[in-house]
Design a protein around this motif. Structure first.
Motif, PDB file in Angstrom:
ATOM      1  N   LYS A  18     131.087  35.662 -97.818  1.00  8.67           N
ATOM      2  CA  LYS A  18     129.881  34.832 -97.832  1.00  8.67           C
ATOM      3  C   LYS A  18     130.142  33.528 -97.092  1.00  8.67           C
ATOM      4  N   ASP A  19     131.343  32.980 -97.283  1.00  8.86           N
ATOM      5  CA  ASP A  19     131.741  31.725 -96.648  1.00  8.86           C
ATOM      6  C   ASP A  19     133.192  31.853 -96.188  1.00  8.86           C
ATOM      7  N   ALA A  22     135.704  28.898 -95.846  1.00 10.43           N
ATOM      8  CA  ALA A  22     136.208  28.296 -97.078  1.00 10.43           C
ATOM      9  C   ALA A  22     137.359  29.096 -97.687  1.00 10.43           C
ATOM     10  N   THR A  33     132.948  32.129 -89.248  1.00 10.81           N
ATOM     11  CA  THR A  33     131.571  32.275 -89.702  1.00 10.81           C
ATOM     12  C   THR A  33     130.760  33.117 -88.731  1.00 10.81           C
TER      13      THR A  33
END
Length: 95
Positions: A18-19, A22, A33
């Motif tokens: 999702k990220d 991170a 990303t």
């Protein structure tokens, strides 16, 4: 939130993707990303072999939950948000 079960590891992978910026170290030749992460990055994060990580990623790809992209001789994996939303709706409807 790493766990021992294979199915739970796949949920962790989906959550991390999702990220990805991170959860994974930056790549020199690809934006996490925009392009996704490699098998090597997932294997390192899970603490397992690349072959085992590839099995997890392959299963998620075959289910349509991940998309792949080749960049500099490596396959990068990203979430397929449209397909994930479809699957979530099926479960909400009592599939």
């Amino acid at each position: 939130m790493l766990r021992n079960s294979q199915s739970v590891s796949r949920l962790d992978i989906l959550d991390w993707l999702k990220d990805p910026a991170a959860h994974f170290p930056p790549r020199r030749h690809a934006d996490l990303t925009e392009n996704g992460v490699t098998v090597r990055a997932v294997a390192a994060k899970l603490g397992i072999s690349r072959k085992a990580a590839g099995s997890h990623l392959g299963m998620l790809t075959r289910l349509g939950l991940l998309r792949t992209r080749r960049i500099r001789h490596r396959t990068h994996y990203q979430r397929d948000e449209t397909r994930i939303a479809e699957v979530a709706r099926m479960f909400e409807k009592g599939w």
